[in-house]
Write a protein that holds these residues in place. Structure first.
Motif, PDB file in Angstrom:
ATOM      1  N   ILE A   1       0.850  -1.206   0.000  1.00 28.40           N
ATOM      2  CA  ILE A   1       0.000   0.000   0.000  1.00 28.40           C
ATOM      3  C   ILE A   1       0.887   1.260   0.000  1.00 28.40           C
ATOM      4  CG2 ILE A   1      -1.722   1.314   1.345  1.00 28.40           C
ATOM      5  CD1 ILE A   1      -3.036  -1.194   0.441  1.00 28.40           C
ATOM      6  N   ALA A   2       1.935   1.226   0.832  1.00 30.11           N
ATOM      7  CA  ALA A   2       2.816   2.405   0.946  1.00 30.11           C
ATOM      8  C   ALA A   2       3.471   2.729  -0.395  1.00 30.11           C
ATOM      9  CB  ALA A   2       3.884   2.147   2.011  1.00 30.11           C
ATOM     10  N   CYS A   3       4.015   1.711  -1.055  1.00 23.27           N
ATOM     11  CA  CYS A   3       4.677   1.946  -2.360  1.00 23.27           C
ATOM     12  C   CYS A   3       3.677   2.467  -3.374  1.00 23.27           C
ATOM     13  CB  CYS A   3       5.275   0.645  -2.891  1.00 23.27           C
ATOM     14  SG  CYS A   3       6.697   0.110  -1.963  1.00 23.27           S
ATOM     15  N   GLN A   4       2.484   1.890  -3.342  1.00 22.31           N
ATOM     16  CA  GLN A   4       1.460   2.297  -4.297  1.00 22.31           C
ATOM     17  C   GLN A   4       1.057   3.758  -4.066  1.00 22.31           C
ATOM     18  OE1 GLN A   4       0.994   0.517  -6.708  1.00 22.31           O
ATOM     19  NE2 GLN A   4      -1.069   0.592  -7.476  1.00 22.31           N
ATOM     20  N   ASN A   5       1.021   4.149  -2.802  1.00 24.14           N
ATOM     21  CA  ASN A   5       0.692   5.546  -2.502  1.00 24.14           C
ATOM     22  C   ASN A   5       1.783   6.497  -2.999  1.00 24.14           C
ATOM     23  OD1 ASN A   5      -1.694   4.848  -1.335  1.00 24.14           O
ATOM     24  ND2 ASN A   5      -0.986   5.026   0.779  1.00 24.14           N
ATOM     25  N   ILE A   6       3.032   6.039  -2.953  1.00 29.43           N
ATOM     26  CA  ILE A   6       4.134   6.909  -3.407  1.00 29.43           C
ATOM     27  C   ILE A   6       4.072   7.078  -4.929  1.00 29.43           C
ATOM     28  CG2 ILE A   6       6.653   7.138  -3.566  1.00 29.43           C
ATOM     29  CD1 ILE A   6       6.771   5.631  -0.832  1.00 29.43           C
ATOM     30  N   ILE A   7       3.903   5.990  -5.661  1.00 32.93           N
ATOM     31  CA  ILE A   7       3.870   6.108  -7.132  1.00 32.93           C
ATOM     32  C   ILE A   7       2.597   6.840  -7.574  1.00 32.93           C
ATOM     33  CG2 ILE A   7       2.937   3.761  -7.515  1.00 32.93           C
ATOM     34  CD1 ILE A   7       5.357   5.633  -9.844  1.00 32.93           C
TER      35      ILE A   7
END
Ligand code: NAD
Length: 517
Positions: free
Chosen positions: A201-207
């Motif tokens: 979820i965190a990576c997806q929020n960054i991209i």
């Protein structure tokens, strides 16, 4: 009461990364349609619930793939250097989020804080690498055998890349794939490990921020949550030309068969059983540092962790004593506290596998040199902390032949020439990482020669653990044969086309064939 999470600023880190108590649907503003059952993520550090995600249902999955397919139609038209610019911006966002994401990796997965930051640094490094590569997706030109003809090859985007990742590198493996896939013009659908869903979820929020700022279709980066069942949907899906799967050999065999059954491409990064050969000419101090870090770093949960030390009989006792002394110094505990060397295993199932391995090595004739054991009491409430162990063993033991994902190191003895050690080193089903510690040039070169190590990675005077993103990463035999990250690993994310252009007014056929009408 001060909890570990509050002491190390986890609440602030989760807020920065946009992690909510329950992460569902498209609330993240990126392509995450998950609306199914709740998947809870507990930290192996303190056993506490961090947050939950909703799992992807079959309907959610369908919506995701359709969105990805639509995004691909647009994304493939953007010139590769401009796609590189998107990846450059992603690298910048990772720099801004390095502290927060590194902390989450450490807290959700259990690796040390330094290793958590190091994992995010690997993501940044692969972005930098991919940016340069976006101007170098070269094909070859060839001379045609026919006059007035030109031949060349070019690489085109492939389509949707399905990424299945393991718990132990919960963010880096995704970025190794996505950075290269994106510059190649592909879109990605990621299924992170069900043991580390918040990292996803965190990576997806960054991209998502980069996608939004550049007004790109959000389907460029999709997330699906859940266990092997959602992974199976991905691998069986004929709309996905490439599946990149990182995890156990058991999983890889299933995935490989499914993908091959529909003639798709797979990139497999599977288990290792890595060894360091220690020859009579080894620097003992360097050997001990390399072996201890390789065996206990990430609590032995790296695919490249050192599992076997193959030591020449002439220095066996010296190396053994130095190792035992070094193991006495190890501090086991909260990985967010940088004073500790060894953090927890991922869950209590991993603890059971660790304990079973120690029982088996004794039952099969081995001798424990450094006692293992599960730690309990204050600071160890999660039940996931274990003592790194060392056992004397034989390479032929069934347990030595298997990868136990825990800090268990087997000492094996060899005599005579380095070829005898190489034979032991190669005498396992896996072929990921290997190393030799020697100051003898001849031995080093023999280890690296065609009759030397059969692994994808072979190092001299460095341990087995860890790798730089500039080289192609992966292994042979049951490690799956895949290569990702550096060198020319990008080629698997593209389709190659050979073009022949005739600029004459005749139509000569190849191989001198005549077809007169
Ligand atoms: P695992 O095989 O249990 O799970 C890995 C991923 O595969 C998870 O996302 C899981 O949900 C998914 N999965 C499991 N069965 C599946 C199926 N039938 N179809 C589709 N997806 C499926 O591995 P793990 O315990 O998360 O990770 C540890 C393993 O990963 C070790 O063996 C380690 O060596 C390996 N690993 C290898 C590399 C490498 O680059 N070679 C890197 C990291 C980890």
């Amino acid at each position: 009461m001060t909890t570990i999470a509050s002491q190390f600023g986890m609440k602030e880190a989760l807020e920065k990364l946009g992690i909510k108590t329950i992460n569902e649907g498209t609330s993240t503003g990126v392509n995450n349609f998950s609306s199914g059952e709740i998947l809870e993520s507990y930290s192996p550090v303190d056993g506490k619930l961090i947050a939950s995600v909703k799992m992807t249902t079959a309907e959610d999955y369908e919506k995701t793939i359709q969105t990805a397919a639509e995004a691909f139609k647009k994304f493939r038209l953007i010139p590769a250097p401009q796609r590189g610019e998107i990846v450059r911006q992603f690298g910048e966002k990772l720099r801004e989020n390095k502290q927060a994401l590194g902390k989450l990796v450490s807290y959700e997965m259990g690796k040390s804080l330094q290793e958590g930051f190091g994992e995010v640094q690997e993501m940044i490094d692969i972005c930098d690498f991919a940016v340069g590569l976006s101007r170098q997706l070269h094909g070859l030109t060839m001379h045609s055998e026919r006059p007035g003809h030109r031949m060349y090859e070019q690489y085109h985007p492939l389509g949707i890349v399905g990424i299945i990742s393991a718990f132990n590198f919960p963010v880096a493996v995704w970025s190794w794939n996505t950075a290269l896939a994106w510059i190649s013009g592909d879109v990605c659908v990621w299924k992170p490990s069900e043991k580390t869903p918040l990292c996803g979820i965190a990576c997806q929020n960054i991209i998502a921020q980069v996608i939004k700022e550049n007004n790109l279709p959000e389907g460029i980066s999709c997330l699906i949550n859940g266990d092997y069942k959602i992974g199976e949907m991905l691998t069986a899906d004929t709309r996905i030309p490439l599946i990149s799967a990182t995890g156990s050999t058991r999983m890889g065999k299933i995935v490989a068969q499914t993908v091959a059954g529909r003639l798709g491409k797979s990139l497999l990064e599977l288990g290792g059983n890595n060894a360091i050969i220690v020859t009579p000419d080894a620097d003992i101090k360097m050997t001990v540092i390399g072996a201890v870090f390789g065996a206990v770093g990430t609590a032995g949960q790296r695919c490249t962790s050192t599992r076997r030390l193959i030591i020449h009989e002439s220095i066996y006792d010296k190396v053994k004593d130095a190792l035992v002394a070094a193991y006495r110094q190890l501090r086991i505990g909260n990985p967010l506290d940088e004073n500790n060397h060894v953090g927890p295993l991922i869950d209590t199932h991993a603890v059971e596998m660790y304990a079973a391995a120690l029982n088996k090595v004794v039952a099969q004739g081995g001798k424990i040199l450094v006692e293992g054991g599960v730690l309990s009491g204050e600071g160890y409430e999660s039940g996931c902390y274990v003592k790194p162990a060392i056992a004397e063993a034989e390479n032929s033991f069934e347990i030595v032949q298997h990868e136990t994902f825990a800090p268990v190191l087997y000492l094996l003895k060899y005599s005579g020439e380095v070829e005898n050690a190489i034979e032991i080193q190669n005498g396992v089903a896996q072929g990921l990482s290997s190393a030799i510690m020697t100051n003898n040039l001849r031995e080093a070169e023999r280890f690296l020669s065609a009759t030397g190590s059969d692994c994808g990675i072979a190092n001299v005077n460095i341990g087995t653990s860890g790798a730089e993103i500039g080289g192609a990463f992966g292994g042979e035999k049951e490690t799956g044969g895949g290569r990702e990250s550096g060198s020319d690993a990008w080629k698997i994310y593209m389709r190659r086309q050979t073009n022949t252009i005739n600029y004459t007014t005749n139509l000569p056929l190849a191989q001198g064939i005549k077809f007169d009408l």
